[in-house]
Design a protein around this motif. Structure first.
Motif, PDB file in Angstrom:
ATOM      1  N   ALA A  92       0.814  -1.165  -0.120  1.00  0.00           N
ATOM      2  CA  ALA A  92      -0.128  -0.005  -0.072  1.00  0.00           C
ATOM      3  C   ALA A  92       0.937   1.356   0.169  1.00  0.00           C
ATOM      4  O   ALA A  92       0.529   2.157  -0.598  1.00  0.00           O
ATOM      5  CB  ALA A  92      -1.060   0.105   1.125  1.00  0.00           C
ATOM      6  N   PRO A  93       2.099   1.482   0.708  1.00  0.00           N
ATOM      7  CA  PRO A  93       2.765   2.426   0.623  1.00  0.00           C
ATOM      8  C   PRO A  93       3.695   2.594  -0.379  1.00  0.00           C
ATOM      9  O   PRO A  93       4.748   3.664  -0.233  1.00  0.00           O
ATOM     10  CB  PRO A  93       3.204   2.740   2.082  1.00  0.00           C
ATOM     11  CG  PRO A  93       3.441   1.321   2.384  1.00  0.00           C
ATOM     12  CD  PRO A  93       2.293   0.563   1.981  1.00  0.00           C
ATOM     13  N   CYS A  94       3.843   1.573  -1.127  1.00  0.00           N
ATOM     14  CA  CYS A  94       4.925   1.849  -2.333  1.00  0.00           C
ATOM     15  C   CYS A  94       5.141   3.236  -3.000  1.00  0.00           C
ATOM     16  O   CYS A  94       5.938   3.739  -3.116  1.00  0.00           O
ATOM     17  CB  CYS A  94       4.348   0.597  -3.322  1.00  0.00           C
ATOM     18  SG  CYS A  94       5.944   0.014  -4.142  1.00  0.00           S
ATOM     19  N   LEU A  95       3.884   3.538  -3.432  1.00  0.00           N
ATOM     20  CA  LEU A  95       4.042   4.811  -4.318  1.00  0.00           C
ATOM     21  C   LEU A  95       4.378   5.958  -3.299  1.00  0.00           C
ATOM     22  O   LEU A  95       5.193   6.893  -3.760  1.00  0.00           O
ATOM     23  CB  LEU A  95       2.787   5.055  -5.036  1.00  0.00           C
ATOM     24  CG  LEU A  95       2.580   3.990  -6.332  1.00  0.00           C
ATOM     25  CD1 LEU A  95       1.331   4.273  -6.825  1.00  0.00           C
ATOM     26  CD2 LEU A  95       3.730   4.241  -7.093  1.00  0.00           C
ATOM     27  N   PRO A  96       3.706   6.223  -2.076  1.00  0.00           N
ATOM     28  CA  PRO A  96       4.064   7.185  -1.368  1.00  0.00           C
ATOM     29  C   PRO A  96       5.836   7.277  -1.002  1.00  0.00           C
ATOM     30  O   PRO A  96       6.371   8.299  -0.897  1.00  0.00           O
ATOM     31  CB  PRO A  96       3.297   7.018   0.029  1.00  0.00           C
ATOM     32  CG  PRO A  96       1.947   6.376  -0.726  1.00  0.00           C
ATOM     33  CD  PRO A  96       2.504   5.587  -1.591  1.00  0.00           C
ATOM     34  N   GLU A 112      17.290   6.322   0.897  1.00  0.00           N
ATOM     35  CA  GLU A 112      17.833   4.832   1.036  1.00  0.00           C
ATOM     36  C   GLU A 112      16.680   3.919   1.688  1.00  0.00           C
ATOM     37  O   GLU A 112      16.171   3.238   1.120  1.00  0.00           O
ATOM     38  CB  GLU A 112      18.885   4.782   1.568  1.00  0.00           C
ATOM     39  CG  GLU A 112      19.419   3.013   1.611  1.00  0.00           C
ATOM     40  CD  GLU A 112      20.649   2.871   2.291  1.00  0.00           C
ATOM     41  OE1 GLU A 112      20.757   1.635   2.499  1.00  0.00           O
ATOM     42  OE2 GLU A 112      21.468   3.584   2.249  1.00  0.00           O
ATOM     43  N   ASN A 113      15.985   4.395   2.876  1.00  0.00           N
ATOM     44  CA  ASN A 113      15.080   3.675   3.318  1.00  0.00           C
ATOM     45  C   ASN A 113      13.817   3.695   2.498  1.00  0.00           C
ATOM     46  O   ASN A 113      13.214   2.661   2.432  1.00  0.00           O
ATOM     47  CB  ASN A 113      14.737   4.385   4.708  1.00  0.00           C
ATOM     48  CG  ASN A 113      15.616   4.105   5.734  1.00  0.00           C
ATOM     49  OD1 ASN A 113      16.428   3.020   5.800  1.00  0.00           O
ATOM     50  ND2 ASN A 113      15.831   4.832   6.783  1.00  0.00           N
ATOM     51  N   ALA A 114      13.542   4.971   1.826  1.00  0.00           N
ATOM     52  CA  ALA A 114      12.194   4.918   1.092  1.00  0.00           C
ATOM     53  C   ALA A 114      12.576   3.878  -0.309  1.00  0.00           C
ATOM     54  O   ALA A 114      11.560   3.097  -0.407  1.00  0.00           O
ATOM     55  CB  ALA A 114      11.999   6.388   0.817  1.00  0.00           C
ATOM     56  N   LEU A 115      13.495   4.116  -0.817  1.00  0.00           N
ATOM     57  CA  LEU A 115      13.668   3.037  -1.972  1.00  0.00           C
ATOM     58  C   LEU A 115      13.651   1.493  -1.471  1.00  0.00           C
ATOM     59  O   LEU A 115      12.894   0.766  -2.162  1.00  0.00           O
ATOM     60  CB  LEU A 115      14.879   3.336  -2.642  1.00  0.00           C
ATOM     61  CG  LEU A 115      14.861   4.922  -3.463  1.00  0.00           C
ATOM     62  CD1 LEU A 115      16.498   5.270  -3.957  1.00  0.00           C
ATOM     63  CD2 LEU A 115      13.962   4.947  -4.481  1.00  0.00           C
ATOM     64  N   ARG A 116      14.357   1.294  -0.665  1.00  0.00           N
ATOM     65  CA  ARG A 116      14.634   0.065  -0.159  1.00  0.00           C
ATOM     66  C   ARG A 116      13.316  -0.644   0.066  1.00  0.00           C
ATOM     67  O   ARG A 116      12.760  -1.718  -0.337  1.00  0.00           O
ATOM     68  CB  ARG A 116      15.442  -0.054   1.031  1.00  0.00           C
ATOM     69  CG  ARG A 116      15.741  -1.609   1.319  1.00  0.00           C
ATOM     70  CD  ARG A 116      16.850  -1.656   2.536  1.00  0.00           C
ATOM     71  NE  ARG A 116      17.962  -0.793   2.384  1.00  0.00           N
ATOM     72  CZ  ARG A 116      19.001  -1.295   1.630  1.00  0.00           C
ATOM     73  NH1 ARG A 116      18.921  -2.469   0.834  1.00  0.00           N
ATOM     74  NH2 ARG A 116      20.185  -0.519   1.483  1.00  0.00           N
TER      75      ARG A 116
END
Length: 158
Positions: A92-96, A112-116
């Motif tokens: 669910a939060p992939c795009l955000p 890095e955290n967001a991309l990972r």
């Protein structure tokens, strides 16, 4: 020791009760998080909320509240929200997360955290471990267009 025979209905009812307990806990934490005004309180609520959500497999109300904290004035709160979303149990939060990674104010560690987290979620969708309307191929193409460093490229291909 004698075993007690259980029917599938008993097991289903027990599981439903456990899920309801987690939902009530999440609702309590969400109510406190919505009222919180200082960074320390928000952080102390975001991380346990993430653990509750992971144990239940997702929560739309929690997702909306956690996503809203990505714009908090405190970088520490944004970090906690990002960690919570990056460890979300479904996609669910992939795009955000991907949107956060493209923000100009995101630190390298936040990026890095967001991309990972987003890459892990999209990989789960691609592998069939998560049902989602997300198009993993289009997602990975988008990620490929925004990666900047060698480490980010390695993260994408691994």
């Amino acid at each position: 020791m004698r075993s007690i025979p259980l029917s599938l209905n008993d097991v289903d009812a027990s599981w439903a009760e456990v899920q309801n307990q987690y939902k009530r806990r999440a609702d309590l934490v969400l109510a406190q998080l919505r009222q919180a005004t200082d960074a320390d309180t928000k952080i102390s609520l975001l991380l346990p909320l993430g653990a509750i959500v992971r144990s239940t497999g997702g929560n739309d109300k929690a997702l909306l509240v956690v996503k809203s904290t990505l714009t908090d004035d405190s970088e520490r709160v944004r970090d906690a929200a990002l960690r919570t979303l990056a460890n979300w149990p479904d996609s669910a939060p992939c795009l955000p997360l991907l949107e956060f990674a493209t923000r100009s104010d995101a630190t390298p560690a936040q990026r890095e955290n967001a991309l990972r987290g987003a890459i892990r979620m999209a990989a789960n969708v691609a592998a069939g471990r998560d049902s989602s309307p997300l198009d993993p191929l289009a997602f990975f193409r988008t990620v490929n267009s925004i990666v900047r460093t060698k480490d980010e490229k390695l993260m994408l291909v691994s």
